[in-house]
Scaffold this motif. Sequence first.
Motif, short mmCIF file in Angstrom:
data_model
loop_
_atom_site.label_atom_id
_atom_site.label_comp_id
_atom_site.label_asym_id
_atom_site.label_seq_id
_atom_site.Cartn_x
_atom_site.Cartn_y
_atom_site.Cartn_z
N GLN A 34 0.85 -1.19 0.00
CA GLN A 34 0.00 0.00 0.00
C GLN A 34 0.89 1.24 0.00
N PRO A 35 0.30 2.40 -0.29
CA PRO A 35 1.10 3.62 -0.35
C PRO A 35 1.95 3.83 0.90
N GLY A 36 3.21 4.15 0.70
CA GLY A 36 4.10 4.43 1.82
C GLY A 36 4.86 3.20 2.31
N ASP A 37 4.40 2.00 1.95
CA ASP A 37 5.09 0.78 2.38
C ASP A 37 6.44 0.69 1.69
N THR A 38 7.33 -0.09 2.29
CA THR A 38 8.59 -0.37 1.61
C THR A 38 8.81 -1.87 1.58
N LEU A 39 9.45 -2.29 0.51
CA LEU A 39 9.67 -3.72 0.30
C LEU A 39 11.16 -3.98 0.19
N GLU A 40 11.59 -5.05 0.79
CA GLU A 40 13.01 -5.41 0.70
C GLU A 40 13.11 -6.87 0.29
N ILE A 41 13.92 -7.11 -0.71
CA ILE A 41 14.15 -8.48 -1.16
C ILE A 41 15.51 -8.90 -0.59
N MET A 42 15.51 -10.00 0.11
CA MET A 42 16.71 -10.33 0.88
C MET A 42 17.80 -11.02 0.07
N HIS A 43 17.42 -11.53 -1.08
CA HIS A 43 18.44 -12.28 -1.82
C HIS A 43 18.44 -11.86 -3.29
N LEU A 44 19.62 -11.66 -3.80
CA LEU A 44 19.78 -11.36 -5.22
C LEU A 44 20.98 -12.17 -5.71
N PRO A 45 20.78 -13.05 -6.66
CA PRO A 45 21.90 -13.88 -7.10
C PRO A 45 22.98 -13.03 -7.76
N PRO A 46 24.21 -13.50 -7.71
CA PRO A 46 25.28 -12.72 -8.35
C PRO A 46 25.09 -12.65 -9.86
N THR A 47 25.40 -11.50 -10.42
CA THR A 47 25.30 -11.34 -11.88
C THR A 47 26.60 -10.70 -12.37
N GLU A 48 26.84 -10.84 -13.64
CA GLU A 48 28.05 -10.23 -14.20
C GLU A 48 27.70 -8.84 -14.72
N ASP A 49 28.24 -7.83 -14.11
CA ASP A 49 27.98 -6.44 -14.48
C ASP A 49 26.48 -6.10 -14.49
N GLY A 50 25.73 -6.79 -13.65
CA GLY A 50 24.30 -6.50 -13.56
C GLY A 50 23.48 -7.07 -14.71
N ARG A 51 24.05 -8.01 -15.42
CA ARG A 51 23.29 -8.62 -16.53
C ARG A 51 23.07 -10.10 -16.26
N THR A 52 21.93 -10.59 -16.66
CA THR A 52 21.62 -12.01 -16.48
C THR A 52 21.73 -12.72 -17.82
N ASN A 53 21.77 -14.01 -17.73
CA ASN A 53 21.75 -14.80 -18.95
C ASN A 53 20.39 -15.47 -19.01
N GLY A 54 19.43 -14.82 -19.60
CA GLY A 54 18.05 -15.30 -19.58
C GLY A 54 17.35 -14.82 -18.32
N GLU A 55 16.14 -15.31 -18.12
CA GLU A 55 15.37 -14.90 -16.94
C GLU A 55 15.76 -15.76 -15.73
N THR B 63 5.37 4.90 -4.06
CA THR B 63 4.69 6.18 -4.16
C THR B 63 3.26 5.94 -4.66
N TYR B 64 2.39 6.84 -4.29
CA TYR B 64 0.98 6.68 -4.68
C TYR B 64 0.56 7.78 -5.65
N PHE B 65 -0.12 7.40 -6.69
CA PHE B 65 -0.75 8.39 -7.57
C PHE B 65 -2.18 7.97 -7.84
N LYS B 66 -3.06 8.94 -7.87
CA LYS B 66 -4.45 8.64 -8.22
C LYS B 66 -4.51 8.10 -9.63
N PRO B 67 -5.43 7.18 -9.90
CA PRO B 67 -5.50 6.63 -11.26
C PRO B 67 -5.58 7.70 -12.35
N LYS B 68 -6.41 8.72 -12.13
CA LYS B 68 -6.57 9.71 -13.21
C LYS B 68 -5.27 10.48 -13.45
N PHE B 69 -4.49 10.69 -12.39
CA PHE B 69 -3.20 11.36 -12.59
C PHE B 69 -2.27 10.49 -13.43
#
Lengths: 111, 375
Positions: free
Chosen positions: A55-76, B160-166
């Motif tokens: 919801q608005p204002g929440d923050t999300l943190e992903i705890m694991h990110l596999p190593p990549t070469e220069d930030g690029r993956t080989n496929g998904e 961040t939140y934006f109204k749909p119409k925005f």
Amino acid sequence: MRKLLAVTVLGVAAFLLHKWYNREVLLEGEGFVRLQSEHEHFHFHVDLPPGMEIQPGDTLEIMHLPPTEDGRTNGEICYRSPIRLYKASALRRFLTKKSSLIEINELVEHP
Amino acid sequence: MFWINPLMMEMPGEFSRTTRHALKEAILSPRFYTTDFKAIDRLEIDRNGLRDEFDWIRDEFAYDYNRTHFRRTDEFLQNFDDMPERDAFIDFLERSCTAEFSGCLLYAEMVKHLHDPTLKAIFKYMSRDEGRHAGFLNRTMADLNVALDLTVLQKRKKYTYFKPKFIFYSVYLSEKIGYSRYIHIYRHLERNPQYCIHPIFKWFEQWCNDEYRHGEFFALLMRSQPEMLEGVNRRWIRFFLLAVYATMYLNDARRSNFYAALGLDWRDYDQRVIRLCNDIATQVYPETMNLDDPRFFGYMDKLVEYDRKLRALEGRNDPIALAQSTRLKAAIALRLLAIYRLPTRKTTEAIRWKGLPGFPNYPGPNRPQRVIAAD
């Protein structure tokens, strides 16, 4: 004396508002991450476990990110990762909703 | 067609990655949005008999005109160590990649939350397009020895939140002005190939058709909800028109050297881009900015002047600088307000945008045959 009392009350109120604003409830779970960073496609999606909703204002943190070469993956890359969702306080949620126009440049910026 | 400036080319055989420049790290900071997905889900797109048009545009996206367009050629393997404005070009790639990636994320969020199968499919196709564009830019940055710091995606991300119409007003304009920017650069380099500093610009023509198509969908979405185009919402439309134009004008003024390297005068380029976008916007907006009023660009130029002075004060913390900075920020705000208050141009049938020549337009409810492809 009255002035001192007023200042003290205002100070306490500001402190409490600050505490309220920064209050977070932490939810932990396991998400399913899909990441592709290469020529064909560049995307990054996280499926949250049931019951978790951003919801608005929440923050999300992903705890694991596999190593990549220069930030690029080989496929998904698809993997399960522990995630932390910090639920914002009602005050922060309210202010995030109301202040969106201040951050309007985020929406209108273009290449 | 155009070609690469031969002065930039390295010795034959010395292709692949640049070697003289140190590895640079790009930090993409895509936007993470939330909106009222339930409200979007409640939009009745059938309300005005436009379901057929939504289905048609979904099929347009499904056709995937650019499925094979983003394939690289040997031109990308040249050495670009000595290209003009290399850092500014990398900055351009970074910003473009961030914008495309943000679009990809926003549209993917819509897919997750919406239930209407047509809308869900359309957002899925648009997310596909934006992710593809971002990937193409991503690879081009890799060619220039730019690594991506993906850990920013992992760290705590604020939503961040934006109204749909925005979102509808601004993303519509963002897609259309994106089209206008890309096509102007493409046409200019087609006429002046000596300024084509990198082959990626040759991909812009079909690339920007994706942007145009996305904008068509948002135009349709707003037409299906007429209240978004009436009453107090007209003020929001004016606000977003100004926000999009002023943001671009100021950003490009700051990067005038990059446009000069492309043989463009940023001011002339921006004014032409804004004129085209403003004309396109008449397809759905009941009013647009009156660009023939000399005050419009006169005030925009004033914004640039204030912004230049403001940036000249960066790094100074003395009271005089702070006072000057405050005065300039206030001057910018007042000037923006003055532009906002200028009389607008009312959309009439005579000036309404009729569509791009050769670009598919809705053929009607019976859809007798597929329209000729845009590309």
